[in-house]
Design a protein around this motif. Sequence first.
Motif, PDB file in Angstrom:
ATOM      1  N   LEU A 136      28.478 -21.173  24.543  1.00  0.00           N
ATOM      2  CA  LEU A 136      29.486 -22.222  24.656  1.00  0.00           C
ATOM      3  C   LEU A 136      30.049 -22.266  26.075  1.00  0.00           C
ATOM      4  N   PRO A 137      30.597 -23.403  26.493  1.00  0.00           N
ATOM      5  CA  PRO A 137      31.270 -23.447  27.800  1.00  0.00           C
ATOM      6  C   PRO A 137      32.364 -22.386  27.879  1.00  0.00           C
ATOM      7  N   GLU A 138      32.546 -21.814  29.043  1.00  0.00           N
ATOM      8  CA  GLU A 138      33.501 -20.720  29.179  1.00  0.00           C
ATOM      9  C   GLU A 138      34.935 -21.156  28.920  1.00  0.00           C
ATOM     10  N   ASP A 139      35.216 -22.458  29.039  1.00  0.00           N
ATOM     11  CA  ASP A 139      36.570 -22.920  28.755  1.00  0.00           C
ATOM     12  C   ASP A 139      36.785 -23.252  27.283  1.00  0.00           C
ATOM     13  N   SER A 140      35.758 -23.047  26.459  1.00  0.00           N
ATOM     14  CA  SER A 140      35.924 -23.253  25.016  1.00  0.00           C
ATOM     15  C   SER A 140      36.743 -22.111  24.431  1.00  0.00           C
ATOM     16  N   PRO A 141      37.673 -22.403  23.525  1.00  0.00           N
ATOM     17  CA  PRO A 141      38.432 -21.312  22.902  1.00  0.00           C
ATOM     18  C   PRO A 141      37.566 -20.407  22.047  1.00  0.00           C
ATOM     19  N   TRP A 142      36.362 -20.847  21.719  1.00  0.00           N
ATOM     20  CA  TRP A 142      35.464 -20.046  20.888  1.00  0.00           C
ATOM     21  C   TRP A 142      34.461 -19.236  21.715  1.00  0.00           C
ATOM     22  N   HIS A 143      34.437 -19.448  23.010  1.00  0.00           N
ATOM     23  CA  HIS A 143      33.497 -18.702  23.849  1.00  0.00           C
ATOM     24  C   HIS A 143      33.842 -17.215  23.830  1.00  0.00           C
ATOM     25  N   THR A 144      32.828 -16.397  23.682  1.00  0.00           N
ATOM     26  CA  THR A 144      33.003 -14.946  23.748  1.00  0.00           C
ATOM     27  C   THR A 144      31.663 -14.306  24.047  1.00  0.00           C
ATOM     28  N   ARG A 145      31.732 -13.113  24.588  1.00  0.00           N
ATOM     29  CA  ARG A 145      30.516 -12.311  24.753  1.00  0.00           C
ATOM     30  C   ARG A 145      30.497 -11.132  23.789  1.00  0.00           C
ATOM     31  N   GLU A 146      31.505 -11.058  22.930  1.00  0.00           N
ATOM     32  CA  GLU A 146      31.554 -10.032  21.884  1.00  0.00           C
ATOM     33  C   GLU A 146      30.926 -10.629  20.626  1.00  0.00           C
ATOM     34  N   LEU A 147      29.653 -10.442  20.466  1.00  0.00           N
ATOM     35  CA  LEU A 147      28.890 -11.128  19.437  1.00  0.00           C
ATOM     36  C   LEU A 147      28.584 -10.195  18.270  1.00  0.00           C
ATOM     37  N   PRO A 148      28.175 -10.756  17.122  1.00  0.00           N
ATOM     38  CA  PRO A 148      27.762  -9.897  16.004  1.00  0.00           C
ATOM     39  C   PRO A 148      26.652  -8.937  16.424  1.00  0.00           C
ATOM     40  N   THR A 149      26.614  -7.785  15.780  1.00  0.00           N
ATOM     41  CA  THR A 149      25.553  -6.822  16.084  1.00  0.00           C
ATOM     42  C   THR A 149      24.201  -7.402  15.722  1.00  0.00           C
ATOM     43  N   SER A 150      24.124  -8.067  14.583  1.00  0.00           N
ATOM     44  CA  SER A 150      22.918  -8.766  14.167  1.00  0.00           C
ATOM     45  C   SER A 150      23.308  -9.814  13.135  1.00  0.00           C
ATOM     46  N   VAL A 151      22.396 -10.748  12.894  1.00  0.00           N
ATOM     47  CA  VAL A 151      22.664 -11.872  11.990  1.00  0.00           C
ATOM     48  C   VAL A 151      21.493 -12.034  11.031  1.00  0.00           C
ATOM     49  N   LEU A 152      21.826 -12.237   9.757  1.00  0.00           N
ATOM     50  CA  LEU A 152      20.850 -12.613   8.735  1.00  0.00           C
ATOM     51  C   LEU A 152      21.306 -13.920   8.118  1.00  0.00           C
ATOM     52  N   ALA A 153      20.593 -14.990   8.414  1.00  0.00           N
ATOM     53  CA  ALA A 153      20.929 -16.319   7.906  1.00  0.00           C
ATOM     54  C   ALA A 153      20.058 -16.620   6.695  1.00  0.00           C
TER      55      ALA A 153
END
Length: 282
Positions: A136-153
Amino acid sequence: MTSRAISAFAAQEEQRVLSLKPVLAPVHGRYGDHPHQVYDAWPAEDPGAPLVILLHGGYWRYDRMHLTPFAAYLSRQGFDVLLPGFRRSGGAGGYPETFDDVARIVDTLPAGRPYVLSGHCSGGHLALWCAARALLPEDSPWHTRELPTSVLALAPITDLTATRRDDLSDGAAVQLLGGEEPFARRLPLVDPLTLLRGAGTTGVPTVLLHGAVDEEVPLTQFADYAAVHEDLRTVILPGTGHYTLIEPDAPGARAVADTLWELSSAFGARRPGNDTRKAFQP
């Protein structure tokens, strides 16, 4: 939950799974002041058990209760399970509140623990979105680099444009984004497929698992997402529909549990033994 014609097989599957009696969780908590900002937890007996955060489906409209039998099933498989609620379309949620809540859940409830973020259907969309928040753009309130360890969709919605085009669940995608007028403007901030274009990866180990005879979410959604996600792992279960992935003890649910163990083993999780029960620490 669908506005599309489905077979008798799919209708029976949906009725069987969605009519399961809800399961009361042993632990409840809150992560905010709104009545929807709550979570249920099934703590594991083993201190080394991996944490799984489940995001429920229901086209962003329905509550989490239909997923409680599956959450309890995963608990019996040895996982620490967290099932949060969030503000939903058609009421207090939609854009941006649903995304505010899901971001808050994954930013606060794991409390520094590694975890697998999993979601079914529209919950899978939200899980894939969480994995893409660094794009996401860095000015988005949802932007982060702390992401889930892994994802199962699990049988996820991956493409909101296609969801609108196919009118899944009577305009659910348009309702989520607040109507036709803001749809195109808001889409790039919340659509997993759009966020991946150009980037090619989220950097989060991700598995997409779906049934080969899913009639709820068109199979093109899975194929189109896999075509742009360069390091995605896709698991296709033959003879499996949309809902048996979350049906306790069904072959699809057992495949989900096996995949969760594979993902969690990458961060050192081990199968539970006979250790003393621990308290859940969100």
